[in-house]
Design a protein around this motif. Structure first.
Motif, mmCIF file in Angstrom:
data_model
loop_
_atom_site.group_PDB
_atom_site.id
_atom_site.type_symbol
_atom_site.label_atom_id
_atom_site.label_comp_id
_atom_site.label_asym_id
_atom_site.label_seq_id
_atom_site.Cartn_x
_atom_site.Cartn_y
_atom_site.Cartn_z
ATOM 1 N N GLN A 229 2.960 -12.327 12.203
ATOM 2 C CA GLN A 229 2.344 -11.062 12.638
ATOM 3 C C GLN A 229 3.224 -9.871 12.292
ATOM 4 O OE1 GLN A 229 1.048 -11.356 16.786
ATOM 5 N NE2 GLN A 229 0.254 -13.377 16.315
ATOM 6 N N VAL A 230 4.543 -10.035 12.442
ATOM 7 C CA VAL A 230 5.445 -8.928 12.084
ATOM 8 C C VAL A 230 5.330 -8.636 10.591
ATOM 9 C CG1 VAL A 230 7.850 -8.152 11.968
ATOM 10 C CG2 VAL A 230 7.054 -9.431 13.970
ATOM 11 N N MET A 231 5.301 -9.696 9.797
ATOM 12 C CA MET A 231 5.203 -9.498 8.338
ATOM 13 C C MET A 231 3.918 -8.736 7.991
ATOM 14 S SD MET A 231 5.053 -12.245 5.200
ATOM 15 C CE MET A 231 3.357 -12.786 5.426
ATOM 16 N N VAL A 232 2.795 -9.204 8.547
ATOM 17 C CA VAL A 232 1.503 -8.583 8.246
ATOM 18 C C VAL A 232 1.493 -7.124 8.710
ATOM 19 C CG1 VAL A 232 -0.923 -8.578 8.965
ATOM 20 C CG2 VAL A 232 0.147 -10.699 8.187
ATOM 21 N N ARG A 233 1.997 -6.910 9.901
ATOM 22 C CA ARG A 233 1.936 -5.571 10.479
ATOM 23 C C ARG A 233 2.795 -4.572 9.706
ATOM 24 N NH1 ARG A 233 1.308 -4.110 16.539
ATOM 25 N NH2 ARG A 233 1.528 -1.872 16.406
ATOM 26 N N ARG A 234 4.036 -4.967 9.402
ATOM 27 C CA ARG A 234 4.941 -4.042 8.712
ATOM 28 C C ARG A 234 4.433 -3.756 7.291
ATOM 29 N NH1 ARG A 234 7.137 0.279 9.245
ATOM 30 N NH2 ARG A 234 8.958 0.709 7.966
ATOM 31 N N SER A 235 3.923 -4.806 6.656
ATOM 32 C CA SER A 235 3.406 -4.629 5.301
ATOM 33 C C SER A 235 2.200 -3.679 5.326
ATOM 34 C CB SER A 235 3.016 -5.994 4.730
ATOM 35 O OG SER A 235 2.576 -5.873 3.414
ATOM 36 N N ALA A 236 1.302 -3.887 6.293
ATOM 37 C CA ALA A 236 0.130 -3.008 6.421
ATOM 38 C C ALA A 236 0.568 -1.572 6.673
ATOM 39 C CB ALA A 236 -0.775 -3.497 7.556
ATOM 40 N N GLU A 237 1.551 -1.405 7.577
ATOM 41 C CA GLU A 237 2.028 -0.043 7.891
ATOM 42 C C GLU A 237 2.552 0.642 6.640
ATOM 43 O OE1 GLU A 237 3.582 -0.826 12.489
ATOM 44 O OE2 GLU A 237 5.020 -0.766 10.842
ATOM 45 N N LEU A 238 3.357 -0.089 5.855
ATOM 46 C CA LEU A 238 3.949 0.516 4.650
ATOM 47 C C LEU A 238 2.874 0.867 3.621
ATOM 48 C CD1 LEU A 238 7.105 -1.769 4.372
ATOM 49 C CD2 LEU A 238 7.135 0.707 4.771
ATOM 50 N N HIS A 239 1.882 -0.027 3.470
ATOM 51 C CA HIS A 239 0.806 0.255 2.512
ATOM 52 C C HIS A 239 -0.017 1.467 2.968
ATOM 53 C CE1 HIS A 239 1.593 -3.776 0.761
ATOM 54 N NE2 HIS A 239 1.053 -3.261 -0.315
ATOM 55 N N VAL A 240 -0.403 1.457 4.238
ATOM 56 C CA VAL A 240 -1.266 2.528 4.751
ATOM 57 C C VAL A 240 -0.527 3.865 4.737
ATOM 58 C CG1 VAL A 240 -2.431 3.377 6.816
ATOM 59 C CG2 VAL A 240 -2.680 1.005 6.167
ATOM 60 N N ARG A 241 0.738 3.821 5.131
ATOM 61 C CA ARG A 241 1.506 5.073 5.157
ATOM 62 C C ARG A 241 1.641 5.642 3.746
ATOM 63 N NH1 ARG A 241 6.999 4.563 7.977
ATOM 64 N NH2 ARG A 241 5.653 3.972 9.686
ATOM 65 N N HIS A 242 1.843 4.762 2.812
ATOM 66 C CA HIS A 242 1.956 5.236 1.426
ATOM 67 C C HIS A 242 0.668 5.951 1.003
ATOM 68 C CE1 HIS A 242 3.123 5.350 -2.794
ATOM 69 N NE2 HIS A 242 1.852 5.083 -3.033
ATOM 70 N N ILE A 243 -0.472 5.323 1.302
ATOM 71 C CA ILE A 243 -1.757 5.908 0.896
ATOM 72 C C ILE A 243 -1.945 7.277 1.558
ATOM 73 C CG2 ILE A 243 -4.273 5.643 1.092
ATOM 74 C CD1 ILE A 243 -3.721 2.545 0.911
ATOM 75 N N ALA A 244 -1.569 7.351 2.838
ATOM 76 C CA ALA A 244 -1.833 8.586 3.590
ATOM 77 C C ALA A 244 -0.864 9.708 3.236
ATOM 78 C CB ALA A 244 -1.760 8.290 5.091
ATOM 79 N N THR A 245 0.326 9.363 2.762
ATOM 80 C CA THR A 245 1.346 10.415 2.616
ATOM 81 C C THR A 245 1.820 10.659 1.187
ATOM 82 O OG1 THR A 245 3.143 8.839 2.995
ATOM 83 C CG2 THR A 245 2.265 9.958 4.944
ATOM 84 N N ASN A 246 1.367 9.875 0.228
ATOM 85 C CA ASN A 246 1.946 10.056 -1.115
ATOM 86 C C ASN A 246 1.271 11.167 -1.898
ATOM 87 O OD1 ASN A 246 -0.479 8.950 -2.079
ATOM 88 N ND2 ASN A 246 0.559 7.818 -3.692
ATOM 89 N N GLY A 247 0.238 11.769 -1.294
ATOM 90 C CA GLY A 247 -0.389 12.925 -1.939
ATOM 91 C C GLY A 247 -1.438 12.559 -2.978
ATOM 92 N N ASP A 248 -1.716 11.276 -3.153
ATOM 93 C CA ASP A 248 -2.687 10.884 -4.185
ATOM 94 C C ASP A 248 -3.489 9.660 -3.728
ATOM 95 O OD1 ASP A 248 -4.042 10.851 -6.600
ATOM 96 O OD2 ASP A 248 -2.478 9.723 -7.654
ATOM 97 N N PRO A 249 -4.190 9.780 -2.581
ATOM 98 C CA PRO A 249 -4.852 8.591 -2.041
ATOM 99 C C PRO A 249 -5.947 8.044 -2.953
ATOM 100 C CG PRO A 249 -5.545 10.556 -0.848
ATOM 101 C CD PRO A 249 -4.416 10.963 -1.740
ATOM 102 N N PHE A 250 -6.567 8.913 -3.742
ATOM 103 C CA PHE A 250 -7.661 8.458 -4.608
ATOM 104 C C PHE A 250 -7.198 8.249 -6.057
ATOM 105 C CE2 PHE A 250 -11.075 10.440 -1.615
ATOM 106 C CZ PHE A 250 -10.759 9.481 -0.661
#
Ligand SMILES: NC(=O)c1ccc[n+]([C@@H]2O[C@H](COP(=O)([O-])OP(=O)(O)OC[C@H]3O[C@@H](n4cnc5c(N)ncnc54)[C@H](O)[C@@H]3O)[C@@H](O)[C@H]2O)c1
Ligand SMILES: [Zn+2]
Length: 392
Positions: A229-250
């Motif tokens: 669960q920790v692996m899944v959660r941290r990986s999801a957080e990193l992926h989602v945060r990247h999409i939301a904050t990298n300035g190029d979600p699309f």
């Protein structure tokens, strides 16, 4: 000239829960409540038929759950089983889903809840995106990979004309609910698929997460639910945060850091006629680009060794054969993956390379001789493992 300019704010939560359809777990009901609709939201639930082998009570649970929250949602039809897996990523399946939406009288205010692996979510997400120009999707991913990566982002796609993910849209979900209960029935090789992407994202973004994976890899593969669960959660957080904050979600630009290791991975999957699973190919791609970074003098050799050991701990084998395929000039076939990747990015080549565990840079040129040396070194260092089959 008339200039049109507007922006739309997207907001969605990725919720980590246990027993999403247990009456009393208000997480899903609250997603519909948050819409502040004048009456109950019309909801259709599609679930992956293969889940019935592990969760025979699932349709009954979904129906009871929805019946418990009549003020916020109204089931448009009984939950619908749909075949999942890669075969679901087909336009014929998408059309069939759209027919179901029509029969269930889904409108622009309705919501589609989809329960299944990444492939089913991709197909159902695409159907939801085009039906009435878009109905709202709620994803409930049931594989570790989908909970950690493919199911938490903003894209969907189906395969067409022999090309993977050729037709699709960007369509942020209304919410994603990751139910840890679904992880319990996954075989180790499915856990390893998620681990490959977790290692990828840890390598370029989070040294602490990399250390966690080093420490807990054996436990994760042995079925330690808390560690998984920790692996899944941290990986999801990193992926989602990247999409939301990298300035190029699309993905208008060409830089795609989450595709670290993927230029080789995509090509190796093809060269092996899909005998290599995506996760195994990603592991090999990470090794190649990491060794290239070592040879470029930007990364200590010890990091390559750490990566190699970590992938082995996750039982991600190394397969020499697709790397040894060569054209008539003696050039490794995998090199064509660089040009194909550039075309896929639709602009200048961008390759992500690690500069330390948890850190990265983007380069726009690759030295062919050095890459050949990197691949030869990886082949010599990693030897041969058993290829993992996608079909198994
Ligand atoms: N949209 C995106 O951004 C994105 C990103 C990466 C990958 N993807 C796509 O995701 C797909 C891969 O997803 P996946 O790895 O989830 O594979 P999958 O959906 O094919 O599922 C793998 C297998 O797991 C089974 N399964 C599902 N849930 C289970 C459970 N709880 N217990 C036991 N078995 C279960 C499925 O029936 C299937 O046989 C690929 O098609 C890939 O292209 C999409
Ligand atoms: Zn990937």
């Amino acid at each position: 000239m008339v200039t049109s300019e507007f922006s739309i704010l997207h907001h969605y939560d990725t919720i980590f829960t246990e027993g999403v359809f247990q009456v009393g777990n208000a997480a899903l009901a609250n997603v519909f409540r948050s819409l502040s609709a004048p009456g109950p939201v019309r909801v259709l639930v599609l679930f992956e038929r293969q889940l019935l082998a592990f969760y025979p009570a699932l349709p009954g649970e979904i129906t009871s759950y929805c019946g418990h929250y009549p003020d916020v949602l109204l089931l448009a039809a009984p939950p619908v089983p749909v075949d999942g897996g890669e075969a679901a990523k087909d336009m014929a399946v998408v059309m069939e889903m759209c027919r179901l939406f029509l029969q269930a009288r889904m409108c622009r205010q309705s919501c589609l809840v989809m329960v299944g692996g990444g492939a089913l979510l991709d197909a159902a997400g695409f159907a939801a995106a085009i039906f009435h120009r878009g109905i709202r999707p709620v994803r409930i991913p049931t594989t570790a990979l989908a909970q950690a990566d493919s199911g938490v982002g903003v894209k969907n796609a189906v395969n067409a004309f022999g090309q993977k993910n050729l037709l699709g849209t960007f369509a942020p979900p209304l919410a994603v609910l990751n139910d840890s209960r679904f992880l319990r029935t996954l075989p180790p090789r499915q856990i390893a698929e998620a681990a490959a992407e977790a290692v990828k994202v840890a390598m370029i973004k989070d040294a602490d997460f990399f250390a966690f994976l080093q420490e807990r890899a054996m436990a994760i593969m042995a079925g330690d639910a808390a560690a998984q669960q920790v692996m899944v959660r941290r990986s999801a957080e990193l992926h989602v945060r990247h999409i939301a904050t990298n300035g190029d979600p699309f993905e208008w630009g060409s830089a795609r850091p989450l595709d670290f290791g993927h230029w080789a991975a995509h090509k190796l999957e093809m060269l092996s006629a899909n005998r290599l699973s995506h996760g195994v190919a990603v592991g090999m791609g990470l090794l190649i680009d990491t060794q290239y970074a070592v040879l470029s003098g930007m990364l200590p050799e010890a990091v390559f060794q750490a990566l190699k050991e970590l992938l082995a701990a996750f039982q991600l084998p190394f397969c020499r054969a697709p790397l040894e395929q060569r054209d008539r000039f003696g050039r490794r076939d995998v090199f064509a993956g660089l040009e194909e990747f550039r075309e896929h990015l639709g602009g200048r080549l961008h390759i992500t390379l690690p500069t330390a565990i948890g850190q990265k840079i983007e380069v726009t040129e690759i030295d062919g001789e050095r890459m050949e040396q990197a691949i030869a070194t990886v082949v010599a260092e990693c030897g041969e493992g058993q290829p993992t089959s996608n079909q198994a």
